[in-house]
Structures are given as C-alpha cells and as structure tokens.
Design an enzyme around this catalytic site. Structure first.
Site, PDB file in Angstrom:
ATOM      1  N   PRO A 159      -3.580 -11.471  10.165  1.00  0.00           N
ATOM      2  CA  PRO A 159      -3.986 -11.332  11.573  1.00  0.00           C
ATOM      3  C   PRO A 159      -4.190  -9.852  11.920  1.00  0.00           C
ATOM      4  O   PRO A 159      -3.567  -8.977  11.318  1.00  0.00           O
ATOM      5  CB  PRO A 159      -2.797 -11.913  12.349  1.00  0.00           C
ATOM      6  N   LYS A 189       8.913 -16.823 -10.310  1.00  0.00           N
ATOM      7  CA  LYS A 189       8.214 -15.674 -10.878  1.00  0.00           C
ATOM      8  C   LYS A 189       7.104 -16.158 -11.822  1.00  0.00           C
ATOM      9  O   LYS A 189       7.353 -17.019 -12.678  1.00  0.00           O
ATOM     10  CB  LYS A 189       9.212 -14.789 -11.629  1.00  0.00           C
ATOM     11  N   LYS A 203     -14.281   1.207  14.824  1.00  0.00           N
ATOM     12  CA  LYS A 203     -13.012   0.471  14.861  1.00  0.00           C
ATOM     13  C   LYS A 203     -12.398   0.542  16.259  1.00  0.00           C
ATOM     14  O   LYS A 203     -11.891  -0.455  16.776  1.00  0.00           O
ATOM     15  CB  LYS A 203     -12.048   1.046  13.814  1.00  0.00           C
ATOM     16  N   ASN A 208       0.847  -1.195   0.000  1.00  0.00           N
ATOM     17  CA  ASN A 208       0.000   0.000   0.000  1.00  0.00           C
ATOM     18  C   ASN A 208       0.882   1.245   0.000  1.00  0.00           C
ATOM     19  O   ASN A 208       2.105   1.145   0.061  1.00  0.00           O
ATOM     20  CB  ASN A 208      -0.972  -0.011   1.188  1.00  0.00           C
TER      21      ASN A 208
END
Ligand SMILES: Cc1cc2nc3c(=O)[nH]c(=O)nc-3n(C[C@H](O)[C@H](O)[C@H](O)COP(=O)(O)O)c2cc1C
Length: 410
Positions: free
Chosen positions: A311, A296, A344, A217
């Site tokens: 997790p 690959k 959250k 990200n």
C-alpha cells in the site's frame, strides 16, 4: 502559552552565554550588551582561562546576574548548578569558542562547568569559534566541527582577516550581530513546536520471504531519527514509527518499532490521527512477497519469488489528512531526481517533499550526510548543499514551521 504555535508572547529568551579563553573574549562584554538590548536574559559562564581576557565583574554587571565559573558554584549550595542552568536556558551560545572547547564538546568531556553544561543540555547550541588560522584549519578542529554539526550544533564559522596574533586568514570571531541573530533564532527554536504532535517514520521495512529471509532495502533510519530528535529539541511531542534499524532512540521521543510495510501502515494511520505534522521519511518496500513461506525454503527446491505492490502509505495519509495537518514526503531516486520528485509530490498530495539521489556516494542511504532537493509547497525545486542529516532536519522543520505559521498545507 499557546500550545499550537509554541509561542510564549511574554517571556524573554533565556541564553546561556559560554565564554572561553581566546583573545576575542574581550568582545563578550559587548555581546552581552547586544543580547540584553534585544530583550534576552543572559547568564554568562566563564571558563577559567577566559578570566584572563575578560573579568567576571564586567559580565556580571552587564548581564545583571552573577557569572557562573565552576561546577561547584562559589558557595556550597543544596542545588546542582549545571542542572539548574540547563533547566533555565532556551539556548546555549559559546562565543568565542576556543579550539579546546570545540574538542571537549565533540568528545563529550565534562571536566569544567561549560563542558558539563553542554553535555547536560538538550536544547539548541550555537558555537562561534575564533582562533589562529592554523588552529582553525587543523584536521582535528575540522573533524570536531563536523562532528558537532552532525549533532545539530549550529557552528557560526569565523571570518577572514588580520588576527590579534599577527597572522592573516580564517579565524576571526564573526561580527556580533551575526551571533546575536543566531542566538535569538536558537532560543526561539527551542520552543517553536511546543506541545505539537509530530509523527515521523524512519528506516526500512522488511517483507518476509520465509522465517529466515526478507526483502528489504539499505535505509539506515538516520534521516528520520534526525528529524525526530530535531522536532523534540523544538519542544514537540514526537512519535517515531521505525522499521528495523541499529540506532539508539532519540531522548524524549516515543518509539513504535515495526517490521513490515503493513505494520508501518497501521502504526502511521493510528499515530497520524492526532498529529499536526507528519513526516514520512521511512523507505517503505514498494513490493512484498505475495505469500511468505511458513518453512525455510531450501536451496534444493526451485523457487520463484512473486511480488505484489505494498500500500502507498504517504498517499493514504494525505487522503485522510486532517485540517491543519502538514505532511512531508521523501523520495529516494537514482535518476531524473527533480522531475521524478516533482511528479511524486503532485501524485501524493503532500505539502513538501525531500528528494535524495541515493546513487551519490557519501549521501543518502547509510551515510551521515545528505544532499537533498526540496520540492516546496508550490512544486518548485530547491537544491540544498551537502549537510549533515541533522542540519537537513533543522532546515526542513524551519520550512514546516513556515507552512504552519501561514496555515498552509491543511
Ligand atoms: C594570549 C592568548 C590568546 C589566545 N587566543 C586563543 C584564541 O583566540 N582561540 C583559541 O582557540 N585559543 C586561544 N588561546 C589558547 C587557549 O587559551 C587555550 O587553548 C586554553 O586552554 C583554552 O581554555 P578554555 O577553552 O577552557 O577557555 C590563547 C592563548 C593565549 C595565551
């Protein structure tokens, strides 16, 4: 010294007061008196130009210490003056700060005693600029001030009014009480987390698809690095567990580089065991490829990527929380930011949660600045204005310290 609270009940705060060559330098004598009255020990540093406006004798008499004026001291000495000064001080305060001083600090020049001290000092710095409104409004000054803010310098912006030069506008030195309050707060901050173990996670995680590719990200790690640097500057013993980032580690911080969520989980569990404060600022990948290919994957093969959930490190850390530990979480959201962040926080059981709207340009991922909403210990949302990541870090640590002082969270 009380290692947990960081408070030293006896020692007076030690303030290095830099005075530079603006007309408001005449107020420095009053400022020294006010700081001494509040119980501070004050060591003045005068620039060469400041001596045109206020005499070293006045400041030496009021502070009870000889004024430091050049890098080389008044007499040949076996010690190095700027290093002795920074080792002694809890905070560096510059009032008034000229446009010139702001520029030299912002660029890292070290061509006189004050700028050399700034470069050598890793504790809290406060500057109170005062100058003609056109100088204050100049783009260069604006950029310098923004740059200093990003590095964690507290800038006490000048007030508005008539100035000595006859112009009217923003540029007057703020009332001395404000500078005194900032100076004392900065000195306190330099040891407010003394000896406390703080663990911070930062950056993204990379989840391998094959030896060449990964799922990742856009997190740059800047927010977590800023928190680690700010905690270190408050005297904490900091462990920074970070994913792949292109940032230099903050000075004096133990770093644990990791790549995957699994590695971050193991490192965080290990580090959090002895920590008093845990800040989970990393953007851990929610999913990882079910299996990483050993070779690959070629374009010629049809390929579907199967993902499995990672997790939940934050939830695991709060479930294993030790007595007295304060745990802070982060949430990167793109919509319904406050509602989702409040939910959250409840779900994860952390004490504080900072929510980022990562869809806002100039804030969140990869940016220098951040606009966040704090979800406090009672679940209330508190939107903070756009600030540098270091300023967000300082404000967050102030809130953490409040929880530590109340014995809450734990
Ligand atoms: C009478 C007079 C008043 C000045 N007042 C200011 C001021 O208020 N703020 C400022 O930034 N510069 C002011 N200056 C310009 C600074 O003195 C000049 O930029 C100098 O190089 C600053 O040196 P220093 O930052 O090393 O002390 C003034 C200059 C003069 C001659």
């Amino acid at each position: 010294m009380d290692a947990e609270s960081g408070a030293d009940p006896v020692r007076a705060p030690r303030i290095l007061l830099g005075v530079s060559g603006g007309i408001a330098a005449y107020k420095a004598a009053e400022l020294v008196r006010a700081l001494v009255r509040e119980g501070a020990e004050v060591q003045c540093i005068l620039t060469r130009r400041a001596e045109q406006f206020v005499t070293p004798l006045a400041l030496a008499t009021l502070s009870g210490r000889p004024v430091a004026r050049t890098e080389f001291g008044d007499e040949p000495a076996p010690t190095i003056l700027h290093i002795d000064l920074v080792r002694w001080a809890d905070a560096l305060v510059v009032a008034p700060a000229t446009g010139n001083v702001l520029a030299r600090f912002a660029r890292g020049l070290a061509d006189d005693l004050l700028s050399t001290v700034y470069l050598a000092f890793d504790g809290p710095v406060v500057v109170a600029p005062a100058m003609n409104p056109r100088m204050w409004d100049h783009e260069e000054t604006r950029e310098n001030v923004a740059r200093l803010g990003r590095r964690g310098v507290t800038v006490v912006p000048p007030g508005e009014g008539f100035l000595a030069c006859g112009d009217e506008g923003a540029g007057r030195l703020v009332p001395l009480e404000e500078i005194v309050a900032e100076a004392l707060a900065a000195a306190r901050r330099s040891s407010s987390l003394d000896g406390m173990h703080v663990v911070v996670s930062a950056g993204p995680t990379y989840e391998p698809i094959d030896p060449a590719r990964f799922v990742g990200n856009r997190s740059s790690g800047r927010m977590g690095f800023a928190i680690a640097a700010a905690a270190r500057a408050r005297g904490a013993q900091v462990t920074l567990v970070h994913g792949p980032v292109a940032l230099a580690p903050p000075w004096g911080v133990e770093t644990v580089p990791v790549r995957t969520a699994g590695e971050m989980r193991a490192a965080m569990r290990q580090a959090a065991r002895a920590a008093r404060v845990v800040v989970m600022a990393a953007a851990v990948a929610d999913h990882r490829p079910a299996a990483a290919a050993e070779r690959k994957i070629s374009r010629r093969e049809p390929y579907t990527l199967d993902l499995v959930p990672n997790p939940d490190i934050l939830a695991e850390l709060t479930a294993a929380r030790r007595a007295g530990q304060v745990i802070v979480g982060f949430a990167a959201e793109t919509h319904d930011v406050v509602e989702r962040a409040q939910a959250k926080k409840k779900r994860k059981g952390c004490d504080l949660l900072l929510a980022n709207d990562v869809s806002t340009p100039g804030s969140g991922f990869e940016a220098e600045d951040n606009r966040v909403t704090l979800i406090d210990e009672r679940g209330r949302a508190e939107p903070w204005p756009l600030m540098s990541k270091r300023q967000v870090a300082e404000r967050l640590l102030d809130r953490v310290e409040r929880l530590l002082a109340r014995g809450e969270g734990p």
